[in-house]
Design an enzyme around this catalytic site. Structure first.
Site, mmCIF file in Angstrom:
data_model
loop_
_atom_site.group_PDB
_atom_site.id
_atom_site.type_symbol
_atom_site.label_atom_id
_atom_site.label_comp_id
_atom_site.label_asym_id
_atom_site.label_seq_id
_atom_site.Cartn_x
_atom_site.Cartn_y
_atom_site.Cartn_z
ATOM 1 N N ARG A 6 10.713 -0.700 13.184
ATOM 2 C CA ARG A 6 9.738 -0.349 13.225
ATOM 3 C C ARG A 6 9.382 -1.505 14.049
ATOM 4 N NH1 ARG A 6 5.104 0.138 8.674
ATOM 5 N NH2 ARG A 6 3.992 -0.372 10.622
ATOM 6 N N ARG A 53 10.766 -7.068 5.205
ATOM 7 C CA ARG A 53 11.218 -5.633 5.242
ATOM 8 C C ARG A 53 11.387 -4.990 7.436
ATOM 9 N NH1 ARG A 53 5.213 -2.719 4.670
ATOM 10 N NH2 ARG A 53 4.700 -3.286 7.036
ATOM 11 N N LYS A 96 0.917 -1.509 -0.104
ATOM 12 C CA LYS A 96 0.287 -0.166 0.035
ATOM 13 C C LYS A 96 0.851 1.147 -0.255
ATOM 14 C CE LYS A 96 -2.314 -0.690 3.794
ATOM 15 N NZ LYS A 96 -1.585 -2.026 4.180
#
Ligand code: AMP
Length: 188
Positions: free
Chosen positions: A134, A128, A14
């Site tokens: 993150r 990722r 996205k």
């Protein structure tokens, strides 16, 4: 004004597709994930409230998420179109979005879902995780996020499908080809 919801599980691409769509069509990008990260990073009262929830990989309660989103939309009265990324994630959020857009004299014109199998997206997020820092990309939290998608967010799809508003794009393949498929929907 044309407004788009870009829908898909964590790791569906996205973010990548949003950047390309904004560059081409000039949408105002509203990513609830980015907004929450901004608040936690800047330690705002909202950030303090949602930090633990986000770090666990759970969804932030609807009431908090919806009011943050409405505030963000209201900050952009001159927008020619919004791209909603990571919102709505629950049926009450989808209903609130429709009602809010209607109140503003507009609507959600496109709902595009990036379709990626669970196995593929778990592999992508694992990749990722090695490249980003993150905190919610850690394995246990990642599982929680994927589970939140398959238990809660996935119900948003039939909500739009029943109304004939859902378009699905295969999210596996070349970034450019996926982008072209989205552009074709937006231009027809
Ligand atoms: P994202 O970057 O879109 O994956 O969002 C990161 C995290 O922010 C999620 O795991 C949730 O904790 C929170 N979040 C983002 N968007 C929403 C939403 N629409 N509803 C509830 N929580 C959200």
């Amino acid at each position: 004004m044309r407004n788009l919801v870009l829908f898909g599980p964590p790791g569906a691409g996205k973010g990548t597709q949003s950047e390309k769509l904004i560059a081409k069509y000039g949408f105002v990008h509203i990513s609830t994930g980015d907004l929450f990260r901004w608040h936690t990073k800047n330690d705002t009262p909202l950030g303090k409230k949602v930090k633990e929830i986000m770090n666990s990989g759970a969804l932030v309660p609807d009431e908090i998420t919806i009011s943050m989103l409405q505030e963000e939309v209201s900050k952009n009265p001159d927008a020619t179109g919004f791209l909603f990324d990571g919102f709505p994630r629950t049926v009450p959020q989808a209903e609130a979005l429709d009602a809010f857009m209607k109140k503003n004299g507009t609507a959600i014109h496109y709902v595009i879902a990036l379709d990626v199998s669970e196995a593929e997206l778990r592999a992508r997020i694992a990749k990722r995780r090695n490249e980003s820092n993150r905190p919610d990309d850690e394995e246990e939290k990642l599982n929680k996020r994927v589970n939140e998608y398959f238990t809660k967010t996935v119900h948003v799809l039939p909500f739009y499908e029943k109304q004939g508003r859902l378009k699905t794009v295969n999210g596996i393949g070349e970034i450019e080809n996926i982008f072209k498929a989205i552009c074709t929907i937006l231009e027809n």
